[in-house]
Each structure stands twice: as structure tokens, then as C-alpha cells.
Scaffold this motif. Structure first.
Motif, PDB file in Angstrom:
ATOM      1  N   TRP A 195       0.635  -1.213   0.186  1.00  0.00           N
ATOM      2  CA  TRP A 195      -0.009  -0.030  -0.038  1.00  0.00           C
ATOM      3  C   TRP A 195       0.824   1.374  -0.006  1.00  0.00           C
ATOM      4  CZ3 TRP A 195      -4.914   0.712  -1.122  1.00  0.00           C
ATOM      5  CH2 TRP A 195      -5.760  -0.426  -0.885  1.00  0.00           C
ATOM      6  N   ARG A 196       1.983   1.188   0.604  1.00  0.00           N
ATOM      7  CA  ARG A 196       2.803   2.358   0.569  1.00  0.00           C
ATOM      8  C   ARG A 196       3.490   2.683  -0.604  1.00  0.00           C
ATOM      9  NH1 ARG A 196       5.886   0.600   6.117  1.00  0.00           N
ATOM     10  NH2 ARG A 196       4.156   1.041   7.607  1.00  0.00           N
ATOM     11  N   ALA A 197       3.872   1.549  -1.350  1.00  0.00           N
ATOM     12  CA  ALA A 197       4.353   1.919  -2.821  1.00  0.00           C
ATOM     13  C   ALA A 197       3.542   2.437  -3.763  1.00  0.00           C
ATOM     14  CB  ALA A 197       5.256   0.763  -3.123  1.00  0.00           C
ATOM     15  N   ALA A 198       2.093   1.946  -3.469  1.00  0.00           N
ATOM     16  CA  ALA A 198       1.020   2.253  -4.570  1.00  0.00           C
ATOM     17  C   ALA A 198       0.599   3.715  -3.896  1.00  0.00           C
ATOM     18  CB  ALA A 198      -0.063   1.312  -4.263  1.00  0.00           C
ATOM     19  N   GLY A 199       0.333   3.928  -2.781  1.00  0.00           N
ATOM     20  CA  GLY A 199       0.356   5.359  -2.366  1.00  0.00           C
ATOM     21  C   GLY A 199       1.305   6.454  -2.860  1.00  0.00           C
ATOM     22  N   VAL A 200       2.821   6.060  -2.743  1.00  0.00           N
ATOM     23  CA  VAL A 200       3.850   6.977  -3.167  1.00  0.00           C
ATOM     24  C   VAL A 200       3.730   7.176  -4.697  1.00  0.00           C
ATOM     25  CG1 VAL A 200       6.246   7.213  -3.468  1.00  0.00           C
ATOM     26  CG2 VAL A 200       5.374   6.462  -1.630  1.00  0.00           C
ATOM     27  N   ALA A 201       3.218   6.141  -5.459  1.00  0.00           N
ATOM     28  CA  ALA A 201       3.212   6.061  -6.878  1.00  0.00           C
ATOM     29  C   ALA A 201       2.089   6.912  -7.390  1.00  0.00           C
ATOM     30  CB  ALA A 201       3.006   4.788  -7.338  1.00  0.00           C
ATOM     31  N   LEU A 202       0.821   6.873  -6.590  1.00  0.00           N
ATOM     32  CA  LEU A 202      -0.227   7.611  -6.846  1.00  0.00           C
ATOM     33  C   LEU A 202      -0.130   9.157  -6.709  1.00  0.00           C
ATOM     34  CD1 LEU A 202      -3.150   5.374  -5.444  1.00  0.00           C
ATOM     35  CD2 LEU A 202      -2.882   5.974  -7.974  1.00  0.00           C
ATOM     36  N   LEU A 203       0.443   9.270  -5.603  1.00  0.00           N
ATOM     37  CA  LEU A 203       0.945  10.782  -5.022  1.00  0.00           C
ATOM     38  C   LEU A 203       1.800  11.400  -6.226  1.00  0.00           C
ATOM     39  CD1 LEU A 203       1.416  10.859  -1.436  1.00  0.00           C
ATOM     40  CD2 LEU A 203      -0.207  11.959  -2.779  1.00  0.00           C
ATOM     41  N   ALA A 204       2.746  10.348  -6.768  1.00  0.00           N
ATOM     42  CA  ALA A 204       3.583  11.025  -8.003  1.00  0.00           C
ATOM     43  C   ALA A 204       2.841  11.216  -9.175  1.00  0.00           C
ATOM     44  CB  ALA A 204       4.732  10.038  -8.263  1.00  0.00           C
ATOM     45  N   ILE A 205       1.866  10.464  -9.577  1.00  0.00           N
ATOM     46  CA  ILE A 205       1.248  10.779 -10.796  1.00  0.00           C
ATOM     47  C   ILE A 205       0.275  11.958 -10.448  1.00  0.00           C
ATOM     48  CG2 ILE A 205      -0.944   9.639 -12.114  1.00  0.00           C
ATOM     49  CD1 ILE A 205       0.203   7.119 -11.247  1.00  0.00           C
TER      50      ILE A 205
END
Length: 142
Positions: free
Chosen positions: A85-95
Motif C-alpha cells: 500500500w505504501r508503494a502504491a500510495g507513493v506512486a499515486l501521489l507522484a502521478i
């Protein structure tokens, strides 16, 4: 001007960058799960560099379909627990961050004189009227 690189159009480039982002995120999740390995950290860092590059290039394409596809794919990977979830959250914030601060911001916010939606509605209304007038024979090319 929207970036398209070696791809035929910015929309194709946006979808390809969304695919690259998802593949790199999966690879980063796999590399991070191999913590005892001495190659885990370099592989994970390379994957995060690829994720950053894909995110920036996705934002520069201005492709709404590519951005939406990337967001949905990352959220689905997180829901399926394929990535943390943390990696997905970082990726979503980056997008989202790259999209908001992209030079192609005007592609996501329509201008006041933009008639693309209304002209499409008029086109479909006229098309449906032609189909109703000539249901069996059509009207031809001219």
C-alpha cells in the motif's frame, strides 16, 4: 506542445508510459520483497527511477486516458496486494503531483471557449438524425 517521443501520438505515449509505470511498480514490489539479497536495494532503486521517469513522461504527454489508466492500475495492484500500500500510495501521489505541475496542465482543464464536448454532441445528434432518416440505405460518403 505535448511530448510523444518515438510514439505516433501523445495518447499512445501516455498509455505506454502507464504500462511502463505499472511494470516498474510490480518489479519494485518484487525486488523489495527480496530484502536479504544483495541485489534487492539496487534493483528497487532502479525500479523507482523507472517509475519516476514514467510518471514525468506520462504527465508531459498530457494524456488523460494514460493518466486514468495508470491511476486505476496502481489502485488495482494495491487492492490485489500485488504491491504494498505504501508503494502504491507513493506512486499515486507522484502521478497526481506530476499531472498537476505538468506544463501541459491546460489539457486537463478546458478553456472557456473549448467547444469539444458540445461539438461532439452536435455531431452525434446529426448522425442519429441521419440514421433515422435513412435507416436501410444510409447516405453515402458525400
Amino acid at each position: 506542445m505535448r511530448w510523444c517521443g518515438p510514439f505516433p501520438s501523445p495518447n499512445v505515449a501516455g498509455l505506454e508510459m502507464a504500462i511502463m509505470l505499472v511494470i516498474a511498480l510490480l518489479a519494485a514490489g518484487w525486488a523489495w520483497s527480496k530484502r536479504p539479497s544483495r541485489w534487492a536495494l539496487p534493483c528497487a532503486m532502479a525500479c523507482w527511477c523507472a517509475i519516476a521517469a514514467a510518471t514525468v513522461l506520462l504527465a508531459l504527454t498530457g494524456s488523460r486516458a494514460g493518466t486514468l489508466a495508470a491511476i486505476v492500475a496502481v489502485a488495482a495492484l494495491a487492492a490485489l496486494r500485488s504491491v504494498p500500500w505504501r508503494a502504491a500510495g507513493v506512486a499515486l501521489l507522484a502521478i497526481v503531483g506530476a499531472t498537476v505541475f505538468a506544463p501541459s496542465l491546460d489539457r486537463f482543464v478546458p478553456a472557456n471557449d473549448d467547444r469539444s464536448v458540445s461539438s461532439r454532441v452536435e455531431l452525434w445528434t446529426g448522425t442519429l438524425a441521419l440514421i433515422a432518416d435513412h435507416p436501410w440505405s444510409g447516405v453515402g460518403r458525400d
